[in-house]
Design a protein around this motif. Sequence first.
Motif, short mmCIF file in Angstrom:
data_model
loop_
_atom_site.label_atom_id
_atom_site.label_comp_id
_atom_site.label_asym_id
_atom_site.label_seq_id
_atom_site.Cartn_x
_atom_site.Cartn_y
_atom_site.Cartn_z
N THR A 88 0.86 -1.20 0.00
CA THR A 88 0.00 0.00 0.00
C THR A 88 0.89 1.24 0.00
O THR A 88 1.77 1.38 0.85
CB THR A 88 -0.92 0.01 1.24
N ILE A 90 1.29 5.34 0.19
CA ILE A 90 0.73 6.65 0.58
C ILE A 90 1.68 7.67 -0.01
O ILE A 90 2.84 7.79 0.44
CB ILE A 90 0.61 6.79 2.11
N LEU A 114 -11.65 5.21 2.53
CA LEU A 114 -10.59 4.22 2.30
C LEU A 114 -11.11 2.79 2.40
O LEU A 114 -11.92 2.48 3.28
CB LEU A 114 -9.45 4.44 3.31
N ASP A 118 -7.71 0.00 -1.91
CA ASP A 118 -6.89 1.18 -2.24
C ASP A 118 -5.42 0.86 -2.03
O ASP A 118 -4.96 0.74 -0.88
CB ASP A 118 -7.30 2.38 -1.36
N ILE A 121 -2.73 5.68 -2.31
CA ILE A 121 -3.50 6.71 -1.61
C ILE A 121 -2.71 8.00 -1.70
O ILE A 121 -1.49 8.00 -1.46
CB ILE A 121 -3.74 6.33 -0.14
#
Length: 335
Positions: A88, A90, A114, A118, A121
């Motif tokens: 993931t 960010i 969220l 996802d 992000i």
Amino acid sequence: MKVAVVGATGLVGTKMLQVLAERNFPVSELVPVASAKSVGKEVAFKGKQYKVVSMEDAIAAKPDVALFSAGGSTSAEWAPKFAAAGITVIDNSSAWRMDPKVPLVVPEINADILTSNDKIIANPNCSTIQMVVALAPLHKAYNAKRIVVSTYQSVTGTGVKAVSQLKGERQQEVAGATGDYEMAYKYPIDLNVIPQIDVFVDNGYTKEEMKMVNETKKIMRDDSIRVTATTVRIPVMGGHSEAVNIEFENEFDLADVRNLLETAPGVVVVDDLASQQYPMPKDAHEKDEVFVGRIRRDESQPKTLNLWVVSDNLRKGAATNAVQVAEYLAASNLI
Ligand code: 2RA
């Protein structure tokens, strides 16, 4: 949790490491990542030294989450590769913010969007984050129609080169030192202001100004909010300041506005004219809150409010917001 920080040697990346440690994020293993020229360098985290690794090695290490602050082109190329490996991302760059498939998140406002699907992000632009943290409770209560914002942005938003230009110019002025610094800007920044942040686009605005216009609508999930911005670089270190004028659909009472702000998540009200208390970058520096003061009615037209909003752009404007997104994902078992 195995955490990668991509851009670990930059201003924001370094702040991400600091904030991860300060907030005691459950990092079981750190994977600091940077460009090829920085591979092998060491970064400190919670009293230990870690060697910077390449993008390829970072993916191979299979971290659970990767905090990116490595510029738009790097994010555009590498975020999908991390995501494809189940990591993931960010991302603090502008690369993915306006992609309709990518959530643009300020946890105090819209973390509820969220999901476990996802994998990329987006972290909003620093000048947008501080404005919407103050705006959100007021919009909910009074329905903002139009926002006019002028910003006074710290050189730290540009990066290390801009900080050294400011310090170099100051040393030159004060001590007649030789100018052994590079120009981050076209013009001197000390004893000056530069009404341009990022490049100009076709409508005469800068990318920075259009980020505030477009990102605000996406985060607030309301395309009807009209925004116009003037973003200015000033010779300051501690954070960004913003003069925000908000026209609402509904009438408001100033005491209620103050109470809404005082009880809003992530907001601290500093507003006492009798003792000349108002937010300033020197006081916001190294803090995670958004500081709001100079709360007053715009007497030129009805249902309109003026605010002064200050926040540390490297923290809530970048690193802290990204870590708070990771905290929400962890707490919600989404990573
Ligand atoms: C700036 N908001 O202040 C931009 C990027 N950090 O330069």
